[in-house]
Enzyme design. Structure first.
Site, mmCIF file in Angstrom:
data_model
loop_
_atom_site.group_PDB
_atom_site.id
_atom_site.type_symbol
_atom_site.label_atom_id
_atom_site.label_comp_id
_atom_site.label_asym_id
_atom_site.label_seq_id
_atom_site.Cartn_x
_atom_site.Cartn_y
_atom_site.Cartn_z
ATOM 1 N N HIS A 23 -9.990 -3.990 4.476
ATOM 2 C CA HIS A 23 -8.550 -4.035 4.252
ATOM 3 C C HIS A 23 -8.188 -5.366 3.597
ATOM 4 O O HIS A 23 -8.747 -6.412 3.932
ATOM 5 C CB HIS A 23 -7.802 -3.871 5.579
ATOM 6 C CG HIS A 23 -6.325 -3.681 5.435
ATOM 7 N ND1 HIS A 23 -5.458 -4.738 5.231
ATOM 8 C CD2 HIS A 23 -5.555 -2.562 5.457
ATOM 9 C CE1 HIS A 23 -4.222 -4.275 5.139
ATOM 10 N NE2 HIS A 23 -4.252 -2.959 5.272
ATOM 11 N N GLU A 75 -5.733 -7.385 3.881
ATOM 12 C CA GLU A 75 -5.304 -8.434 4.803
ATOM 13 C C GLU A 75 -6.496 -9.061 5.520
ATOM 14 O O GLU A 75 -6.562 -10.284 5.692
ATOM 15 C CB GLU A 75 -4.314 -7.868 5.825
ATOM 16 C CG GLU A 75 -3.819 -8.913 6.815
ATOM 17 C CD GLU A 75 -2.952 -8.338 7.916
ATOM 18 O OE1 GLU A 75 -2.973 -8.896 9.029
ATOM 19 O OE2 GLU A 75 -2.254 -7.328 7.672
ATOM 20 N N HIS A 107 0.836 -1.198 0.000
ATOM 21 C CA HIS A 107 0.000 0.000 0.000
ATOM 22 C C HIS A 107 0.876 1.254 0.000
ATOM 23 O O HIS A 107 1.048 1.929 1.026
ATOM 24 C CB HIS A 107 -0.936 -0.010 1.209
ATOM 25 C CG HIS A 107 -2.080 -0.969 1.068
ATOM 26 N ND1 HIS A 107 -2.816 -1.424 2.130
ATOM 27 C CD2 HIS A 107 -2.609 -1.571 -0.031
ATOM 28 C CE1 HIS A 107 -3.753 -2.260 1.689
ATOM 29 N NE2 HIS A 107 -3.632 -2.354 0.383
ATOM 30 N N CYS A 147 2.793 -7.034 13.853
ATOM 31 C CA CYS A 147 4.124 -7.412 13.388
ATOM 32 C C CYS A 147 5.212 -6.578 14.064
ATOM 33 O O CYS A 147 4.987 -5.464 14.535
ATOM 34 C CB CYS A 147 4.215 -7.316 11.864
ATOM 35 S SG CYS A 147 4.742 -5.738 11.213
ATOM 36 N N SER A 187 5.755 0.468 4.274
ATOM 37 C CA SER A 187 5.705 0.294 2.818
ATOM 38 C C SER A 187 6.214 1.528 2.067
ATOM 39 O O SER A 187 6.046 1.625 0.856
ATOM 40 C CB SER A 187 4.272 -0.029 2.376
ATOM 41 O OG SER A 187 3.340 0.875 2.944
ATOM 42 N N SER A 205 -2.434 3.082 3.578
ATOM 43 C CA SER A 205 -1.507 2.237 4.325
ATOM 44 C C SER A 205 -1.894 2.238 5.793
ATOM 45 O O SER A 205 -1.737 3.245 6.487
ATOM 46 C CB SER A 205 -0.067 2.741 4.161
ATOM 47 O OG SER A 205 0.790 2.138 5.106
ATOM 48 N N THR A 230 -2.235 -7.482 11.300
ATOM 49 C CA THR A 230 -0.836 -7.274 11.670
ATOM 50 C C THR A 230 -0.420 -5.811 11.728
ATOM 51 O O THR A 230 0.554 -5.466 12.400
ATOM 52 C CB THR A 230 0.114 -7.998 10.695
ATOM 53 O OG1 THR A 230 -0.030 -7.437 9.388
ATOM 54 C CG2 THR A 230 -0.169 -9.486 10.655
#
Length: 312
Positions: A124, A126, A41, A194, A266, A222, A164
Site C-alpha cells: 500500500h 501509505e 485511491h 484516522c 475517497s 481503496s 491509518t
C-alpha cells in the site's frame, strides 16, 4: 424499497485537501502536471483528472526535469523527496496530515532506539512511505500469524504503529497478539487509525443492522472502502463495493429491500447520488438520511500552494 443513506460518508478532510490542492495546482501551473501515485485511491477521481491533463506516475524519473509533481494523500518516503530535489522538481506535498503524524511517530521511536512494528498492508502506498522513513527500524505485520513469526528479542524496546485506513476490528487481534508476545510494547497515546475511517466504520456497524443489502461506493484499491465492505459482509449483509451506479445489477435487490448506502473516504458524493437516483427510478425507493456522528475537520492546503496569486 427503502434506502438508508449513512452519515458520515465519502470525502474526508485529507481527501478534500488533496483534491483541492490538485485543482489549485492545475489553475496555477497548468498541465501536464504530474502526481506521484494516484492522488487518492478512487478510479473516477483519477480518470477525471487524467482527462484534464494530469499525469499519474509510479516513478519520479517519469517526471521531466524541472517539472511540477504533487505527492499523493498517502505520503512518500524521504528517498522520493530526495529524488525530486535532484531532478529540480517543483514538489507539492499533499500528504494527509494524519499520515504525516504516523511518519513523525516512526522517526521519533526510531531515534529513541525502538524497533517499530507497523500494522498494515504490504504494497500500500501509505505503508511504503511510512517504512521509507526508517527502514532500518521497522518491520511490517499484516495479521496475527505475522506477529507469531516475529523474531524481535523478547526484551527489546518495541513500539507499534498502524496504517491509518485499517479497521479497528481488523487490528484488535493483531494488537492483542503483540501485547501478549511483547508486554513492554508501547504505542502513541492516540490511535493512528484516522477519525474518518473510524466514523465511517461505526456508521456501517450501526446502520447495516437494518439493511439486507449494503452498497459501498469506492474503488477496489481503496483500503478504507474495502474495510467498509468487509464489515458489512462480516455482519451477514449482501455487500457490494462499486465505483459508480453503472455497476449496479438489479438482481442484487428485492423490491421491498432495505438498502444501506455509504462511501469510502475517497469516493465522490456525486457517485453516491447517482446510486440513490438509480434505486429511486428502478425500485421507487424512499430515502432516509441517518447521522451517526458529525464531522467538522478541515486541513489547509499544502504550504507550497498557500501563497500563490491564484489564492489571493
Amino acid at each position: 424499497m427503502h434506502v438508508i443513506l449513512a452519515n458520515p460518508r465519502g470525502f474526508c478532510a485529507g481527501v478534500n485537501m488533496a483534491i483541492e490542492a490538485l485543482e489549485t495546482a492545475i489553475t496555477a501551473f497548468g498541465t501536464p502536471l504530474y502526481v506521484y501515485h494516484e492522488i487518492v485511491h478512487n478510479r473516477p477521481v483519477v480518470e477525471k483528472f487524467r482527462s484534464r491533463g494530469v499525469v499519474f506516475v509510479d516513478g519520479i524519473d517519469e517526471v521531466p526535469n524541472g517539472g511540477t509533481v504533487m505527492y499523493s494523500a498517502h505520503g512518500v518516503s524521504p528517498a522520493i523527496r530526495e529524488a525530486s530535489a535532484s531532478r529540480n522538481l517543483r514538489a507539492i506535498d499533499a500528504t494527509c496530515p494524519l499520515v504525516t503524524k504516523v511518519h513523525m511517530e516512526a522517526i521519533k521511536y526510531a531515534k529513541d532506539g525502538y524497533t517499530i512494528v507497523l500494522i498494515g498492508h504490504e504494497g500500500h502506498d501509505e505503508v511504503i512511505g511510512t517504512i521509507g522513513e526508517v527502514p532500518h527500524a521497522m518491520v511490517l505485520v499484516e495479521d496475527e500469524e505475522d506477529v507469531a513469526a516475529l523474531t524481535i528479542p523478547a526484551d527489546a524496546k518495541i513500539a507499534f504503529l498502524t496504517q491509518t485506513t485499517l479497521s479497528v476490528y481488523e487490528t484488535e487481534g493483531i494488537i492483542k497478539a503483540l501485547r501478549v508476545k511483547y508486554p513492554q510494547i508501547v504505542s502513541p497515546a492516540k490511535s493512528d487509525i484516522c477519525y474518518a475511517t473510524q466514523n465511517r466504520q461505526e456508521a456501517v456497524r450501526e446502520l447495516s443492522v437494518e439493511a439486507r443489502v449494503v452498497l459501498v461506493l469506492g474503488s477496489q484499491n481503496s483500503s478504507n472502502s474495502k474495510r467498509l465492505e468487509e464489515i458489512a459482509l462480516h455482519r451477514g449483509k449482501a455487500a457490494r463495493l462499486i465505483d459508480t451506479a453503472a455497476e449496479i445489477r438489479d438482481e442484487w435487490f428485492q423490491p421491498d429491500d432495505t438498502v444501506m448506502i455509504t462511501a469510502g473516504a475517497s469516493a465522490p458524493e456525486e457517485n453516491v447520488q447517482e446510486c440513490v437516483e438509480y434505486l429511486k427510478t428502478r425500485f421507487n425507493a424512499t430515502v432516509e438520511s441517518r447521522v451517526v456522528r458529525e464531522e467538522h475537520v478541515s486541513f489547509p492546503l499544502p504550504r507550497e500552494l498557500r501563497s500563490l496569486p491564484v489564492l489571493k
